[in-house]
Design a protein around this motif. Structure first.
Motif, PDB file in Angstrom:
ATOM      1  N   GLN A  47       0.696  -1.444  -0.015  1.00 11.13           N
ATOM      2  CA  GLN A  47      -0.167   0.287  -0.306  1.00 11.13           C
ATOM      3  C   GLN A  47       0.741   1.110  -0.087  1.00 11.13           C
ATOM      4  O   GLN A  47       0.213   1.929  -0.550  1.00 11.13           O
ATOM      5  N   GLU A  50       2.035   1.732  -3.608  1.00 11.59           N
ATOM      6  CA  GLU A  50       0.783   2.726  -4.051  1.00 11.59           C
ATOM      7  C   GLU A  50       0.373   3.724  -4.317  1.00 11.59           C
ATOM      8  O   GLU A  50       0.804   4.630  -4.752  1.00 11.59           O
ATOM      9  N   GLU A  51       0.825   4.397  -2.454  1.00  9.70           N
ATOM     10  CA  GLU A  51       0.399   5.418  -2.141  1.00  9.70           C
ATOM     11  C   GLU A  51       1.489   6.779  -3.073  1.00  9.70           C
ATOM     12  O   GLU A  51       1.146   7.643  -3.633  1.00  9.70           O
ATOM     13  N   SER A  53       2.943   6.156  -5.193  1.00  9.73           N
ATOM     14  CA  SER A  53       2.810   6.273  -6.831  1.00  9.73           C
ATOM     15  C   SER A  53       1.810   7.224  -7.682  1.00  9.73           C
ATOM     16  O   SER A  53       2.136   7.568  -8.322  1.00  9.73           O
ATOM     17  N   HIS A  54       0.599   6.872  -6.477  1.00 13.86           N
ATOM     18  CA  HIS A  54      -0.934   8.159  -6.892  1.00 13.86           C
ATOM     19  C   HIS A  54       0.634   9.304  -6.649  1.00 13.86           C
ATOM     20  O   HIS A  54       0.522  10.283  -7.979  1.00 13.86           O
ATOM     21  N   GLU A 127      -9.595   3.972  -8.912  1.00 18.40           N
ATOM     22  CA  GLU A 127      -8.991   2.490  -7.933  1.00 18.40           C
ATOM     23  C   GLU A 127      -9.563   3.245  -6.539  1.00 18.40           C
ATOM     24  O   GLU A 127      -9.458   2.060  -5.753  1.00 18.40           O
ATOM     25  N   GLU A 131      -9.960  -0.030  -3.479  1.00 22.32           N
ATOM     26  CA  GLU A 131      -8.926   0.984  -1.878  1.00 22.32           C
ATOM     27  C   GLU A 131     -10.273   0.916  -1.048  1.00 22.32           C
ATOM     28  O   GLU A 131     -10.109  -0.060  -0.335  1.00 22.32           O
ATOM     29  N   PHE A 164       3.641  -5.805  -5.264  1.00 19.32           N
ATOM     30  CA  PHE A 164       3.183  -4.823  -5.781  1.00 19.32           C
ATOM     31  C   PHE A 164       3.209  -4.284  -7.644  1.00 19.32           C
ATOM     32  O   PHE A 164       4.378  -4.628  -8.201  1.00 19.32           O
ATOM     33  N   PRO A 167       0.991   1.297 -11.097  1.00 13.91           N
ATOM     34  CA  PRO A 167      -0.211   1.437 -11.601  1.00 13.91           C
ATOM     35  C   PRO A 167      -0.005   1.935 -13.516  1.00 13.91           C
ATOM     36  O   PRO A 167       1.007   2.423 -13.785  1.00 13.91           O
TER      37      PRO A 167
END
Length: 171
Positions: A47, A50-51, A53-54, A127, A131, A164, A167
Motif C-alpha cells: 500500500q 501504491e500511495e 505512485s499515486h 482506484e 481501495e 506491488f 499502476p
C-alpha cells in the motif's frame, strides 16, 4: 490550455494526502511487524508503494501542465492500536477520506470544465473504489477468521503473497 489555479492547487494538495497515506500505512506495517504478522505488514508495505505512485502520477500531471508543484510537510500519524483489527478499521476510514478528497479534486475540475483533468481523475475514482473494497474485505476476513490462531495464520500467509504492481494510467 493552462491548468486552472484551483484545480492545480487541489491536485497539489492531493499529492500531500497521498504521501501522508504512505506514511500512515508505514505505521500500520510497523504495528503488524511488531506483532509477528509479516503478511499483514507486507500488505501495507505494498500500500505504501501504491500511495507513493499515486503522488508521483499527480506530480507528473502537474509538471506536464506547467503547474509548479509545492511539496508540503507530511503530518505525523496519530494512530495507536490495541488489537489487530484496529489498523484495518483505520485503513477503511482513511480510504473513505481519500475518496472524498479525490471527489473534491474532480469537483474542482468539473466546475471549470477541465475534461482532461477529469479523465485523469476517472482512474483515481475507480482506484478508490477498489481501495475501499479491499479495506472492507480485510475487516470482514479479520472478523470472520482472525480470532482463531489458524485462521489468522492463513490470512497472514495470504497477505504475504501480495506484490506491488505499478499502476498504468490510461492515455
Amino acid at each position: 490550455m493552462a491548468l486552472d489555479k484551483k484545480v492545480g492547487d487541489t491536485l497539489n494538495a492531493q499529492i500531500n494526502k497521498e504521501l501522508y497515506s504512505a506514511y500512515l500505512y508505514l505505521t500500520f506495517a510497523d504495528y503488524y511487524e511488531d506483532r509477528g504478522l509479516k503478511g499483514f505488514a507486507n500488505w501495507y508495505m505494498v500500500q505504501v508503494q501504491e500511495e507513493v505512485s499515486h503522488a508521483k502520477i499527480l506530480r507528473r500531471y502537474l509538471l506536464d501542465n506547467d503547474y509548479q508543484v509545492k511539496m508540503a510537510a507530511i503530518a505525523e500519524p496519530d494512530k495507536t492500536f490495541t488489537n489487530d483489527l484496529a489498523p484495518l478499521q483505520a485503513g477503511l476510514e482513511h480510504e473513505r477520506y481519500i475518496t472524498a478528497a479525490i471527489n473534491e479534486c474532480y469537483q474542482a475540475a468539473y466546475d471549470v470544465h477541465d475534461f482532461r483533468t477529469m479523465q485523469l481523475l476517472d482512474w483515481f475514482v475507480k482506484e478508490q473504489g477498489e481501495e475501499e473494497t479491499n479495506a472492507s474485505d480485510m475487516i470482514k476476513n479479520m472478523e470472520l477468521f482472525g480470532s482463531d490462531p489458524k485462521g489468522l495464520y492463513d490470512l497472514d500467509r495470504e497477505y504475504q503473497a501480495r506484490t506491488f504492481v505499478a499502476p498504468t494510467m490510461p492515455m
